[in-house]
Scaffold this active site. Structure first.
Site, PDB file in Angstrom:
ATOM      1  N   LEU A  87       7.948   7.600   4.704  1.00 22.19           N
ATOM      2  CA  LEU A  87       7.876   9.122   4.602  1.00 22.19           C
ATOM      3  C   LEU A  87       8.545  10.574   3.183  1.00 22.19           C
ATOM      4  O   LEU A  87       7.923  10.314   2.728  1.00 22.19           O
ATOM      5  CB  LEU A  87       8.371  10.168   5.876  1.00 22.19           C
ATOM      6  CG  LEU A  87       7.860  10.962   6.239  1.00 22.19           C
ATOM      7  CD1 LEU A  87       6.174  10.877   6.469  1.00 22.19           C
ATOM      8  CD2 LEU A  87       8.214  11.867   7.499  1.00 22.19           C
ATOM      9  N   GLU A 114       8.277 -11.957  -5.457  1.00 22.99           N
ATOM     10  CA  GLU A 114       9.019 -12.537  -4.669  1.00 22.99           C
ATOM     11  C   GLU A 114       9.600 -12.270  -3.011  1.00 22.99           C
ATOM     12  O   GLU A 114       8.203 -11.279  -2.268  1.00 22.99           O
ATOM     13  CB  GLU A 114      10.081 -11.718  -5.112  1.00 22.99           C
ATOM     14  CG  GLU A 114      10.577 -11.700  -6.121  1.00 22.99           C
ATOM     15  CD  GLU A 114      11.784 -10.576  -6.944  1.00 22.99           C
ATOM     16  OE1 GLU A 114      11.896 -10.532  -7.980  1.00 22.99           O
ATOM     17  OE2 GLU A 114      12.148  -9.535  -5.982  1.00 22.99           O
ATOM     18  N   CYS A 174       2.280  -3.380  -6.762  1.00 21.60           N
ATOM     19  CA  CYS A 174       1.214  -2.219  -5.832  1.00 21.60           C
ATOM     20  C   CYS A 174       0.692  -0.573  -7.075  1.00 21.60           C
ATOM     21  O   CYS A 174       1.356  -0.804  -7.982  1.00 21.60           O
ATOM     22  CB  CYS A 174       2.965  -1.624  -5.222  1.00 21.60           C
ATOM     23  SG  CYS A 174       2.383  -0.746  -4.056  1.00 21.60           S
ATOM     24  N   ASN A 201      18.645   2.734  -4.118  1.00 18.13           N
ATOM     25  CA  ASN A 201      18.829   1.359  -5.229  1.00 18.13           C
ATOM     26  C   ASN A 201      18.020   2.216  -6.452  1.00 18.13           C
ATOM     27  O   ASN A 201      17.068   1.942  -6.476  1.00 18.13           O
ATOM     28  CB  ASN A 201      18.066  -0.192  -4.808  1.00 18.13           C
ATOM     29  CG  ASN A 201      18.830   0.052  -3.487  1.00 18.13           C
ATOM     30  OD1 ASN A 201      20.042   0.101  -2.851  1.00 18.13           O
ATOM     31  ND2 ASN A 201      17.749  -0.556  -2.561  1.00 18.13           N
ATOM     32  N   SER A 251       5.598  -2.013   7.063  1.00 16.37           N
ATOM     33  CA  SER A 251       5.714  -0.920   6.508  1.00 16.37           C
ATOM     34  C   SER A 251       4.800  -0.593   5.268  1.00 16.37           C
ATOM     35  O   SER A 251       4.537  -1.465   4.182  1.00 16.37           O
ATOM     36  CB  SER A 251       7.054  -1.621   5.604  1.00 16.37           C
ATOM     37  OG  SER A 251       7.076   0.396   5.105  1.00 16.37           O
ATOM     38  N   CYS A 299       4.925   4.602  -6.362  1.00 16.39           N
ATOM     39  CA  CYS A 299       6.105   5.494  -6.111  1.00 16.39           C
ATOM     40  C   CYS A 299       6.840   5.801  -7.058  1.00 16.39           C
ATOM     41  O   CYS A 299       6.959   4.369  -7.458  1.00 16.39           O
ATOM     42  CB  CYS A 299       6.763   4.564  -4.871  1.00 16.39           C
ATOM     43  SG  CYS A 299       5.199   5.462  -3.319  1.00 16.39           S
ATOM     44  N   GLU A 338       1.823  -2.939  -1.075  1.00 14.36           N
ATOM     45  CA  GLU A 338       1.460  -2.076  -0.124  1.00 14.36           C
ATOM     46  C   GLU A 338       0.214  -2.938   0.801  1.00 14.36           C
ATOM     47  O   GLU A 338      -0.357  -3.388   0.692  1.00 14.36           O
ATOM     48  CB  GLU A 338       0.472  -0.678  -0.255  1.00 14.36           C
ATOM     49  CG  GLU A 338      -0.241   0.244   0.268  1.00 14.36           C
ATOM     50  CD  GLU A 338       0.710   0.662   1.773  1.00 14.36           C
ATOM     51  OE1 GLU A 338       1.902   0.213   1.653  1.00 14.36           O
ATOM     52  OE2 GLU A 338       0.178   0.451   2.732  1.00 14.36           O
ATOM     53  N   CYS A 383      10.190   3.361  -7.389  1.00 13.90           N
ATOM     54  CA  CYS A 383      10.288   1.807  -6.833  1.00 13.90           C
ATOM     55  C   CYS A 383       9.483   1.171  -8.235  1.00 13.90           C
ATOM     56  O   CYS A 383       8.920   1.488  -8.945  1.00 13.90           O
ATOM     57  CB  CYS A 383       8.670   1.764  -5.579  1.00 13.90           C
ATOM     58  SG  CYS A 383       8.551   0.547  -5.562  1.00 13.90           S
ATOM     59  N   CYS A 389      15.763  -3.189  -1.937  1.00 15.37           N
ATOM     60  CA  CYS A 389      14.145  -2.299  -1.160  1.00 15.37           C
ATOM     61  C   CYS A 389      14.111  -1.742  -2.270  1.00 15.37           C
ATOM     62  O   CYS A 389      14.685  -1.107  -2.919  1.00 15.37           O
ATOM     63  CB  CYS A 389      14.660  -1.305  -0.087  1.00 15.37           C
ATOM     64  SG  CYS A 389      14.991  -1.342   1.201  1.00 15.37           S
TER      65      CYS A 389
HETATM   66  N1  SAH Z   1       4.870  -0.204  -0.191  1.00 15.32           N
HETATM   67  C1  SAH Z   1       5.519  -0.375   2.132  1.00 15.32           C
HETATM   68  C2  SAH Z   1       5.806  -1.718   1.275  1.00 15.32           C
HETATM   69  C3  SAH Z   1       7.463  -1.283   0.851  1.00 15.32           C
HETATM   70  S1  SAH Z   1       8.747  -1.207  -0.196  1.00 15.32           S
HETATM   71  C4  SAH Z   1       5.694   1.145   2.021  1.00 15.32           C
HETATM   72  O1  SAH Z   1       6.187   1.601   0.951  1.00 15.32           O
HETATM   73  O2  SAH Z   1       6.404   1.653   3.062  1.00 15.32           O
HETATM   74  C5  SAH Z   1      10.039  -0.800   1.388  1.00 15.32           C
HETATM   75  C6  SAH Z   1      11.237   0.210   1.816  1.00 15.32           C
HETATM   76  O3  SAH Z   1      11.667   0.042   0.402  1.00 15.32           O
HETATM   77  C7  SAH Z   1       9.634   1.863   1.533  1.00 15.32           C
HETATM   78  O4  SAH Z   1      10.330   2.472   2.511  1.00 15.32           O
HETATM   79  C8  SAH Z   1      10.312   2.044   0.315  1.00 15.32           C
HETATM   80  O5  SAH Z   1       9.897   2.855  -0.253  1.00 15.32           O
HETATM   81  C9  SAH Z   1      11.662   1.724  -0.205  1.00 15.32           C
HETATM   82  N2  SAH Z   1      11.639   1.912  -1.658  1.00 15.32           N
HETATM   83  C10 SAH Z   1      10.960   1.854  -2.468  1.00 15.32           C
HETATM   84  N3  SAH Z   1      11.958   1.737  -4.058  1.00 15.32           N
HETATM   85  C11 SAH Z   1      12.724   1.938  -3.112  1.00 15.32           C
HETATM   86  C12 SAH Z   1      14.516   1.839  -3.778  1.00 15.32           C
HETATM   87  N4  SAH Z   1      14.585   1.949  -5.201  1.00 15.32           N
HETATM   88  N5  SAH Z   1      15.459   2.286  -3.722  1.00 15.32           N
HETATM   89  C13 SAH Z   1      15.726   1.831  -1.893  1.00 15.32           C
HETATM   90  N6  SAH Z   1      14.599   2.155  -1.101  1.00 15.32           N
HETATM   91  C14 SAH Z   1      13.461   1.909  -1.799  1.00 15.32           C
END
Ligand code: SAH
Length: 354
Positions: free
Chosen positions: A216, A89, A110, A291, A192, A114, A161, A117, A335
Protein backbone atom coordinates in the site's frame (compact mmCIF):
# COMPACT_ATOMS: atom_id res chain seq x y z
CA UNK A 1 10.32 -29.89 -25.70
CA UNK A 2 8.04 -30.39 -22.70
CA UNK A 3 8.46 -28.83 -19.28
CA UNK A 4 8.56 -31.28 -16.37
CA UNK A 5 5.96 -29.02 -14.71
CA UNK A 6 3.50 -29.30 -17.60
CA UNK A 7 1.46 -32.02 -15.93
CA UNK A 8 -0.83 -32.74 -18.91
CA UNK A 9 1.96 -32.85 -21.47
CA UNK A 10 4.07 -35.20 -19.34
CA UNK A 11 1.02 -37.39 -18.75
CA UNK A 12 0.30 -37.65 -22.45
CA UNK A 13 3.93 -38.39 -23.24
CA UNK A 14 3.65 -41.22 -20.72
CA UNK A 15 0.45 -42.56 -22.29
CA UNK A 16 1.91 -42.34 -25.79
CA UNK A 17 4.81 -44.47 -24.60
CA UNK A 18 2.40 -46.83 -22.81
CA UNK A 19 4.17 -46.10 -19.55
CA UNK A 20 2.75 -47.75 -16.45
CA UNK A 21 1.02 -44.93 -14.46
CA UNK A 22 2.71 -46.24 -11.31
CA UNK A 23 6.14 -45.59 -12.86
CA UNK A 24 5.11 -42.09 -13.83
CA UNK A 25 3.97 -41.41 -10.27
CA UNK A 26 7.33 -42.67 -8.97
CA UNK A 27 9.17 -40.49 -11.49
CA UNK A 28 7.30 -37.41 -10.23
CA UNK A 29 7.68 -38.35 -6.61
CA UNK A 30 11.45 -38.59 -6.89
CA UNK A 31 11.62 -35.31 -8.81
CA UNK A 32 9.36 -33.25 -6.56
CA UNK A 33 10.03 -34.78 -3.17
CA UNK A 34 13.73 -35.62 -3.51
CA UNK A 35 15.12 -32.27 -4.58
CA UNK A 36 14.53 -32.48 -8.28
CA UNK A 37 17.35 -34.66 -9.44
CA UNK A 38 16.63 -35.41 -13.10
CA UNK A 39 18.80 -38.49 -13.38
CA UNK A 40 17.42 -40.10 -10.24
CA UNK A 41 13.87 -39.53 -11.39
CA UNK A 42 14.64 -40.88 -14.86
CA UNK A 43 16.11 -43.98 -13.24
CA UNK A 44 12.57 -44.79 -12.07
CA UNK A 45 11.51 -45.34 -15.69
CA UNK A 46 12.00 -48.40 -17.87
CA UNK A 47 13.33 -48.07 -21.36
CA UNK A 48 12.32 -46.77 -23.87
CA UNK A 49 10.40 -44.25 -21.75
CA UNK A 50 13.58 -43.31 -19.90
CA UNK A 51 15.41 -42.17 -23.04
CA UNK A 52 12.32 -40.51 -24.50
CA UNK A 53 11.72 -38.58 -21.29
CA UNK A 54 15.39 -37.60 -21.11
CA UNK A 55 15.24 -36.30 -24.69
CA UNK A 56 11.93 -34.51 -24.53
CA UNK A 57 11.64 -33.07 -21.03
CA UNK A 58 13.22 -29.84 -19.81
CA UNK A 59 13.95 -30.18 -16.11
CA UNK A 60 15.69 -26.87 -15.52
CA UNK A 61 14.91 -23.86 -17.74
CA UNK A 62 17.17 -21.68 -15.56
CA UNK A 63 20.93 -21.80 -15.13
CA UNK A 64 22.29 -20.95 -11.70
CA UNK A 65 24.78 -18.18 -12.39
CA UNK A 66 25.95 -17.46 -8.85
CA UNK A 67 25.10 -17.69 -5.20
CA UNK A 68 25.78 -15.03 -2.59
CA UNK A 69 25.54 -15.84 1.11
CA UNK A 70 24.92 -13.02 3.53
CA UNK A 71 27.49 -12.53 6.29
CA UNK A 72 24.90 -10.68 8.37
CA UNK A 73 21.96 -13.04 8.47
CA UNK A 74 20.49 -16.18 6.98
CA UNK A 75 19.89 -14.91 3.46
CA UNK A 76 21.33 -16.32 0.24
CA UNK A 77 20.74 -14.71 -3.08
CA UNK A 78 20.54 -16.96 -6.12
CA UNK A 79 21.18 -15.36 -9.46
CA UNK A 80 19.73 -17.25 -12.40
CA UNK A 81 20.12 -16.88 -16.14
CA UNK A 82 17.21 -17.57 -18.48
CA UNK A 83 17.74 -19.20 -21.87
CA UNK A 84 17.83 -15.71 -23.42
CA UNK A 85 20.62 -14.72 -21.06
CA UNK A 86 18.43 -12.51 -18.88
CA UNK A 87 19.12 -12.42 -15.16
CA UNK A 88 16.64 -12.96 -12.36
CA UNK A 89 17.01 -13.48 -8.65
CA UNK A 90 15.53 -15.49 -5.83
CA UNK A 91 16.36 -15.13 -2.16
CA UNK A 92 16.58 -17.94 0.37
CA UNK A 93 15.57 -16.71 3.81
CA UNK A 94 16.66 -18.81 6.77
CA UNK A 95 14.44 -17.65 9.59
CA UNK A 96 15.53 -17.56 13.23
CA UNK A 97 12.68 -19.99 13.88
CA UNK A 98 14.60 -22.59 11.87
CA UNK A 99 12.18 -22.39 8.98
CA UNK A 100 13.16 -21.63 5.44
CA UNK A 101 11.37 -19.31 3.06
CA UNK A 102 12.03 -18.51 -0.57
CA UNK A 103 11.35 -15.19 -2.24
CA UNK A 104 10.49 -15.78 -5.90
CA UNK A 105 10.56 -13.62 -9.02
CA UNK A 106 7.73 -13.64 -11.55
CA UNK A 107 9.12 -11.28 -14.20
CA UNK A 108 12.41 -10.07 -15.61
CA UNK A 109 12.12 -6.48 -14.46
CA UNK A 110 8.78 -4.87 -13.62
CA UNK A 111 6.34 -2.53 -15.31
CA UNK A 112 4.94 -1.01 -12.14
CA UNK A 113 7.75 1.58 -11.85
CA UNK A 114 7.43 2.22 -8.13
CA UNK A 115 9.81 5.12 -7.49
CA UNK A 116 11.63 3.49 -4.56
CA UNK A 117 12.20 0.04 -6.11
CA UNK A 118 15.32 -1.01 -8.01
CA UNK A 119 13.44 -3.55 -10.11
CA UNK A 120 10.90 -0.86 -10.98
CA UNK A 121 13.73 1.27 -12.36
CA UNK A 122 14.71 -1.46 -14.82
CA UNK A 123 11.50 -1.53 -16.78
CA UNK A 124 10.08 -4.82 -17.95
CA UNK A 125 11.86 -7.28 -20.23
CA UNK A 126 9.44 -10.17 -20.09
CA UNK A 127 7.26 -12.42 -18.03
CA UNK A 128 8.71 -15.61 -16.62
CA UNK A 129 7.04 -18.85 -17.63
CA UNK A 130 5.46 -21.05 -14.97
CA UNK A 131 8.38 -23.44 -15.45
CA UNK A 132 10.90 -20.66 -14.78
CA UNK A 133 8.99 -19.58 -11.69
CA UNK A 134 8.95 -23.16 -10.38
CA UNK A 135 12.56 -23.92 -11.24
CA UNK A 136 13.64 -21.26 -8.74
CA UNK A 137 12.07 -23.42 -6.04
CA UNK A 138 13.43 -26.69 -7.40
CA UNK A 139 17.00 -25.37 -7.56
CA UNK A 140 16.76 -23.67 -4.16
CA UNK A 141 15.66 -26.96 -2.63
CA UNK A 142 18.55 -28.76 -4.34
CA UNK A 143 21.00 -26.36 -2.72
CA UNK A 144 19.25 -26.51 0.64
CA UNK A 145 19.40 -30.32 0.69
CA UNK A 146 23.07 -29.99 1.71
CA UNK A 147 21.87 -28.24 4.88
CA UNK A 148 19.02 -30.66 5.49
CA UNK A 149 16.55 -27.91 4.81
CA UNK A 150 13.64 -27.55 2.43
CA UNK A 151 11.65 -24.48 1.53
CA UNK A 152 8.57 -24.25 3.74
CA UNK A 153 7.17 -20.84 2.85
CA UNK A 154 7.06 -19.14 -0.50
CA UNK A 155 6.71 -15.41 -0.97
CA UNK A 156 6.14 -13.86 -4.35
CA UNK A 157 8.10 -10.75 -3.43
CA UNK A 158 11.04 -10.99 -5.77
CA UNK A 159 11.35 -9.22 -9.10
CA UNK A 160 8.17 -8.30 -10.89
CA UNK A 161 4.50 -7.80 -10.26
CA UNK A 162 2.89 -11.26 -9.94
CA UNK A 163 -0.49 -10.04 -11.22
CA UNK A 164 1.07 -8.61 -14.36
CA UNK A 165 1.91 -12.23 -15.13
CA UNK A 166 -1.30 -13.72 -13.87
CA UNK A 167 -1.61 -16.61 -16.29
CA UNK A 168 1.83 -18.05 -15.57
CA UNK A 169 1.51 -17.27 -11.86
CA UNK A 170 -1.71 -19.26 -11.67
CA UNK A 171 -0.23 -22.09 -13.72
CA UNK A 172 2.69 -22.19 -11.27
CA UNK A 173 0.37 -22.16 -8.26
CA UNK A 174 -1.59 -25.08 -9.71
CA UNK A 175 1.58 -27.17 -9.88
CA UNK A 176 2.64 -26.07 -6.38
CA UNK A 177 -0.65 -27.38 -4.97
CA UNK A 178 -0.93 -30.48 -7.19
CA UNK A 179 -0.71 -33.55 -4.95
CA UNK A 180 1.33 -35.42 -7.55
CA UNK A 181 3.81 -32.51 -7.77
CA UNK A 182 4.93 -30.16 -4.98
CA UNK A 183 1.82 -30.72 -2.86
CA UNK A 184 2.40 -27.50 -0.88
CA UNK A 185 0.01 -26.02 1.63
CA UNK A 186 -1.55 -22.88 0.08
CA UNK A 187 -1.46 -21.19 3.48
CA UNK A 188 2.31 -21.12 3.25
CA UNK A 189 2.30 -19.09 0.08
CA UNK A 190 2.05 -15.34 -0.07
CA UNK A 191 1.49 -13.32 -3.21
CA UNK A 192 2.46 -9.67 -2.91
CA UNK A 193 1.02 -7.07 -5.26
CA UNK A 194 1.13 -3.36 -6.06
CA UNK A 195 -2.66 -3.64 -6.10
CA UNK A 196 -4.41 -4.76 -9.29
CA UNK A 197 -8.00 -4.95 -8.03
CA UNK A 198 -9.58 -7.39 -10.50
CA UNK A 199 -6.61 -9.78 -10.35
CA UNK A 200 -6.64 -9.74 -6.54
CA UNK A 201 -10.25 -10.84 -6.55
CA UNK A 202 -9.61 -13.51 -9.20
CA UNK A 203 -6.68 -14.87 -7.18
CA UNK A 204 -8.68 -14.93 -3.94
CA UNK A 205 -11.54 -16.73 -5.67
CA UNK A 206 -9.36 -19.36 -7.27
CA UNK A 207 -7.03 -19.82 -4.28
CA UNK A 208 -8.96 -18.87 -1.13
CA UNK A 209 -6.16 -20.10 1.16
CA UNK A 210 -3.26 -18.33 -0.51
CA UNK A 211 -2.13 -15.36 1.58
CA UNK A 212 -2.27 -11.99 -0.09
CA UNK A 213 -0.09 -8.98 0.63
CA UNK A 214 -0.82 -5.51 -0.65
CA UNK A 215 2.01 -3.01 -1.04
CA UNK A 216 0.00 0.00 0.00
CA UNK A 217 2.73 2.42 1.13
CA UNK A 218 0.24 5.27 1.44
CA UNK A 219 -3.47 5.70 2.08
CA UNK A 220 -3.45 9.18 0.55
CA UNK A 221 -4.19 9.27 -3.14
CA UNK A 222 -1.80 12.15 -3.99
CA UNK A 223 1.09 10.60 -2.05
CA UNK A 224 0.52 7.10 -3.41
CA UNK A 225 0.30 8.42 -6.96
CA UNK A 226 3.66 10.09 -6.48
CA UNK A 227 5.50 6.97 -5.35
CA UNK A 228 3.48 4.28 -7.14
CA UNK A 229 2.37 5.22 -10.66
CA UNK A 230 -0.02 2.23 -10.69
CA UNK A 231 -2.24 4.41 -8.50
CA UNK A 232 -3.12 6.50 -11.56
CA UNK A 233 -4.89 3.51 -12.98
CA UNK A 234 -6.32 2.00 -9.82
CA UNK A 235 -7.41 4.49 -7.20
CA UNK A 236 -7.34 3.85 -3.47
CA UNK A 237 -11.13 3.73 -3.47
CA UNK A 238 -11.09 0.96 -6.07
CA UNK A 239 -8.41 -0.90 -4.10
CA UNK A 240 -10.42 -0.68 -0.91
CA UNK A 241 -13.38 -2.33 -2.65
CA UNK A 242 -11.11 -5.11 -3.86
CA UNK A 243 -9.75 -5.60 -0.33
CA UNK A 244 -13.26 -5.94 1.02
CA UNK A 245 -14.08 -8.50 -1.61
CA UNK A 246 -10.87 -10.45 -1.02
CA UNK A 247 -11.41 -10.78 2.73
CA UNK A 248 -15.07 -11.67 2.22
CA UNK A 249 -13.97 -14.54 -0.03
CA UNK A 250 -10.88 -15.66 1.86
CA UNK A 251 -12.03 -15.16 5.44
CA UNK A 252 -8.54 -14.40 6.67
CA UNK A 253 -6.20 -11.45 7.12
CA UNK A 254 -4.63 -9.53 4.30
CA UNK A 255 -1.07 -8.35 4.82
CA UNK A 256 -0.57 -4.63 4.28
CA UNK A 257 2.98 -3.59 3.45
CA UNK A 258 3.97 -0.06 4.27
CA UNK A 259 7.40 1.32 3.47
CA UNK A 260 8.31 4.29 5.67
CA UNK A 261 9.86 7.17 3.74
CA UNK A 262 10.97 10.37 5.45
CA UNK A 263 8.73 13.35 4.73
CA UNK A 264 6.76 11.34 2.20
CA UNK A 265 4.39 9.00 4.01
CA UNK A 266 5.48 8.91 7.66
CA UNK A 267 3.65 11.83 9.33
CA UNK A 268 0.92 11.47 11.99
CA UNK A 269 -1.61 12.45 9.29
CA UNK A 270 -0.34 9.61 7.12
CA UNK A 271 -0.77 7.16 9.99
CA UNK A 272 -4.32 8.40 10.66
CA UNK A 273 -5.17 8.21 6.96
CA UNK A 274 -4.02 4.59 7.03
CA UNK A 275 -6.13 3.80 10.10
CA UNK A 276 -9.11 5.37 8.43
CA UNK A 277 -8.52 3.58 5.14
CA UNK A 278 -8.25 0.15 6.71
CA UNK A 279 -11.20 0.50 9.06
CA UNK A 280 -13.27 -2.69 9.10
CA UNK A 281 -10.80 -4.78 7.10
CA UNK A 282 -8.96 -7.61 8.90
CA UNK A 283 -5.31 -6.82 8.25
CA UNK A 284 -1.83 -7.26 9.57
CA UNK A 285 0.43 -4.32 8.86
CA UNK A 286 4.08 -4.78 8.09
CA UNK A 287 6.12 -1.63 8.36
CA UNK A 288 9.17 -1.95 6.13
CA UNK A 289 12.27 0.17 6.69
CA UNK A 290 13.44 1.54 3.34
CA UNK A 291 16.43 -0.15 1.73
CA UNK A 292 18.18 2.70 -0.04
CA UNK A 293 18.84 2.26 -3.73
CA UNK A 294 21.25 4.38 -5.76
CA UNK A 295 18.66 5.07 -8.46
CA UNK A 296 16.33 6.88 -6.04
CA UNK A 297 18.45 9.36 -4.06
CA UNK A 298 15.34 11.46 -3.41
CA UNK A 299 14.07 8.90 -0.90
CA UNK A 300 15.38 8.48 2.61
CA UNK A 301 14.07 5.96 5.10
CA UNK A 302 12.24 7.33 8.14
CA UNK A 303 14.32 7.46 11.31
CA UNK A 304 13.56 5.27 14.30
CA UNK A 305 11.60 8.00 16.10
CA UNK A 306 9.20 8.47 13.19
CA UNK A 307 8.89 4.73 12.65
CA UNK A 308 8.01 4.18 16.28
CA UNK A 309 5.46 6.95 16.50
CA UNK A 310 3.87 5.78 13.23
CA UNK A 311 3.66 2.26 14.59
CA UNK A 312 2.27 3.56 17.91
CA UNK A 313 -0.58 5.39 16.19
CA UNK A 314 -1.58 2.22 14.37
CA UNK A 315 -1.38 0.12 17.54
CA UNK A 316 -3.48 2.61 19.48
CA UNK A 317 -6.14 2.25 16.81
CA UNK A 318 -6.09 -1.50 17.43
CA UNK A 319 -4.27 -2.53 14.27
CA UNK A 320 -1.78 -5.40 14.49
CA UNK A 321 1.62 -4.09 13.40
CA UNK A 322 5.08 -5.53 13.03
CA UNK A 323 8.21 -3.99 11.64
CA UNK A 324 9.89 -6.14 9.07
CA UNK A 325 13.59 -5.85 8.53
CA UNK A 326 14.64 -7.37 5.24
CA UNK A 327 17.35 -9.96 5.32
CA UNK A 328 20.30 -9.88 2.98
CA UNK A 329 21.06 -6.16 2.83
CA UNK A 330 24.81 -6.86 2.46
CA UNK A 331 24.29 -8.99 -0.65
CA UNK A 332 21.77 -6.63 -2.27
CA UNK A 333 19.09 -9.21 -1.63
CA UNK A 334 16.80 -6.98 0.42
CA UNK A 335 13.37 -5.92 -0.78
CA UNK A 336 13.54 -3.68 -3.78
CA UNK A 337 17.22 -4.27 -4.46
CA UNK A 338 17.07 -7.32 -6.66
CA UNK A 339 19.21 -7.75 -9.76
CA UNK A 340 19.81 -4.12 -10.52
CA UNK A 341 23.29 -4.32 -9.05
CA UNK A 342 24.36 -7.30 -11.11
CA UNK A 343 23.11 -5.68 -14.27
CA UNK A 344 25.04 -2.56 -13.42
CA UNK A 345 28.20 -4.45 -12.55
CA UNK A 346 28.08 -6.33 -15.80
CA UNK A 347 26.95 -3.20 -17.60
CA UNK A 348 24.52 -5.48 -19.38
CA UNK A 349 21.71 -3.56 -20.95
CA UNK A 350 18.35 -5.02 -20.51
CA UNK A 351 16.10 -5.14 -23.54
CA UNK A 352 12.97 -3.20 -22.73
CA UNK A 353 9.68 -4.43 -24.11
CA UNK A 354 7.94 -1.94 -26.43
N1 SAH B 1 5.39 -6.34 -7.09
C1 SAH B 1 5.11 -6.88 -5.80
C2 SAH B 1 6.26 -7.67 -5.18
C3 SAH B 1 7.60 -6.99 -5.22
S1 SAH B 1 8.53 -6.36 -3.96
C4 SAH B 1 4.71 -5.78 -4.84
O1 SAH B 1 4.91 -4.63 -5.16
O2 SAH B 1 4.15 -6.09 -3.80
C5 SAH B 1 8.12 -6.79 -2.36
C6 SAH B 1 8.00 -5.57 -1.43
O3 SAH B 1 9.20 -4.80 -1.35
C7 SAH B 1 6.92 -4.59 -1.89
O4 SAH B 1 6.13 -4.22 -0.79
C8 SAH B 1 7.73 -3.41 -2.37
O5 SAH B 1 7.00 -2.23 -2.38
C9 SAH B 1 8.88 -3.42 -1.39
N2 SAH B 1 10.03 -2.62 -1.81
C10 SAH B 1 10.37 -2.22 -3.06
N3 SAH B 1 11.49 -1.47 -3.03
C11 SAH B 1 11.86 -1.39 -1.75
C12 SAH B 1 12.96 -0.75 -1.08
N4 SAH B 1 13.88 -0.08 -1.75
N5 SAH B 1 13.04 -0.88 0.27
C13 SAH B 1 12.12 -1.61 0.95
N6 SAH B 1 11.09 -2.24 0.39
C14 SAH B 1 10.95 -2.14 -0.95
Amino acid sequence: MISIHDVCAVDSLGSRLKLDPYRLRQFRKVFYRKQGDASRSLAELPEPARSEFADQIVFHPLRLESRHDSQLDGASKLLFRTSQELLIESVILRMTTGRTALCLSTQVGCAAHCGFCATGKMGIARNLSAAEILDQLVQANQLLAAENRTVRNLVFMGMGEPFHNEEQLFAALDVLFDVSCFNLNPKRIMVSTVGIPAAMVRCATRYPDVRMALSLHSARQDVRRRIMPISERHSLAELREALEEVVAIQQHLVMIEYLLLENVNDSPEDALALVDYLRGIPVHINLIPYNPIAEAPEFVGSDRKHRESFSQTLKQAGLPVTTRYSLGADIAAACGQLVRQEHRQRSARLPVAP
